[in-house]
Design an enzyme around this catalytic site. Structure first.
Site, short mmCIF file in Angstrom:
data_model
loop_
_atom_site.label_atom_id
_atom_site.label_comp_id
_atom_site.label_asym_id
_atom_site.label_seq_id
_atom_site.Cartn_x
_atom_site.Cartn_y
_atom_site.Cartn_z
N ASP A 1 0.79 -1.25 0.00
CA ASP A 1 0.00 0.00 0.00
C ASP A 1 0.82 1.29 0.00
OD1 ASP A 1 -1.93 -1.93 0.18
OD2 ASP A 1 -2.76 -1.27 2.10
N LYS B 1 -6.67 -4.80 -3.19
CA LYS B 1 -7.30 -5.44 -2.03
C LYS B 1 -8.30 -4.49 -1.39
CE LYS B 1 -3.49 -4.32 1.20
NZ LYS B 1 -4.21 -3.58 2.21
N CYS C 1 -2.05 -2.45 7.82
CA CYS C 1 -2.05 -3.39 6.68
C CYS C 1 -0.83 -4.32 6.66
CB CYS C 1 -2.19 -2.63 5.38
SG CYS C 1 -3.83 -1.89 5.22
N1 TIU Z 1 -2.65 0.33 4.31
C1 TIU Z 1 -3.11 0.58 5.54
O1 TIU Z 1 -2.41 0.42 6.52
N2 TIU Z 1 -4.41 1.09 5.66
C2 TIU Z 1 -4.80 1.94 6.65
O2 TIU Z 1 -5.94 2.36 6.69
N3 TIU Z 1 -3.85 2.28 7.57
C3 TIU Z 1 -3.97 3.19 8.57
O3 TIU Z 1 -3.05 3.29 9.39
N4 TIU Z 1 -5.04 3.97 8.63
#
Ligand code: TIU
Length: 233
Positions: free
Chosen positions: A32, A137, A170
């Site tokens: 991500d 995802k 994530c």
């Molecule tokens: N990729 C991921 O970690 N999604 C989130 O929403 N992370 C947060 O820390 N908000």
């Protein structure tokens, strides 16, 4: 010449203990690294976070990405996001909290956390090559409602070098999912980041505690060393 032969195995200095890996069954999994999390105006900032906290992971991931490309290691990028009609976004996720913009609302980088929008894309510094795998995802974990298991089986992958954002969300969710599916996860400490430095630290501790209950923790320099690649200045 002997020194031009790529090593097929390497031992990574890690906690709680070193780990020996066959590179052919190892993939670099980058979680991500999207503008929505990394840049002002995206999903991360709408949640009230200081997105500058995540910038520190970019350079270490860049070094690992270059090493993986140079050595022919499988590279997998993930992107968290939803379909434009939000049919894969549970109301419990969309309605949660009091963000300045909700998932699907128009923002400065397009609709927040929606596939195809500018904010959903991966940051330019780590942009995937056409030959690399990109997994979209809808959840925190990279295995939930994705084709990741099929990809790993297709390429014979047993070990994952995991980096990306955020450490406790994530990255941790994906590592836990991977651990239950039998994959060895080696998490790159300087290649992960959190909006909350204390969660980053604890997120890594949780992985390596109890004899490596979810996996191993190392840093980018140790991976480059195991791959016999000199660390960039
Ligand atoms: N990729 C991921 O970690 N999604 C989130 O929403 N992370 C947060 O820390 N908000």
């Amino acid at each position: 010449m002997l020194n031009s032969v790529k090593p097929t195995q390497g031992v990574i200095s890690a906690e709680p203990e070193p780990i020996k890996l066959d590179w052919a069954s190892t993939a670099l999994l980058i979680i991500d690294m999207q503008r929505d999390f990394m840049e002002p105006g995206g999903f991360g900032e709408t949640l009230g976070n200081d997105v500058s906290q995540l910038a520190r992971a970019v350079k270490p991931i860049g070094a690992l990405l270059k090493a993986a490309r140079d050595t022919g290691m499988l590279v997998i990028h993930t992107r968290e996001g939803h379909l434009p009609d939000l049919s894969d976004a549970p109301p419990a996720k969309v309605e949660r909290g009091a963000p300045s913009l909700r998932i699907g609302d128009p923002g400065p980088m397009g609709r927040i956390l929606i596939r195809g929008e500018a904010g959903h894309d991966i940051i330019p510094e780590l942009y995937p090559l056409d030959s690399e795998v990109v997994i979209d995802k809808p959840g925190k974990g990279a295995f939930y409602a994705t084709e990741l298991t099929d990809v790993l089986e297709k390429y014979g992958i047993e070990n994952l070098l995991v980096c990306g954002v955020t450490t406790e969300v994530c990255v941790n969710t994906t590592v836990r999912e991977a651990n239950d599916r039998g994959y060895r996860c080696v998490v790159i400490s300087d290649g992960c980041a959190s909006y909350f430095p204390e969660f980053h630290e604890m997120g890594l501790k949780m992985i390596k505690a109890q004899g490596g209950i979810f996996g191993w923790v190392t840093d980018s320099a140790a991976v480059l060393e195991a791959l016999k690649i000199s660390t960039p200045a």
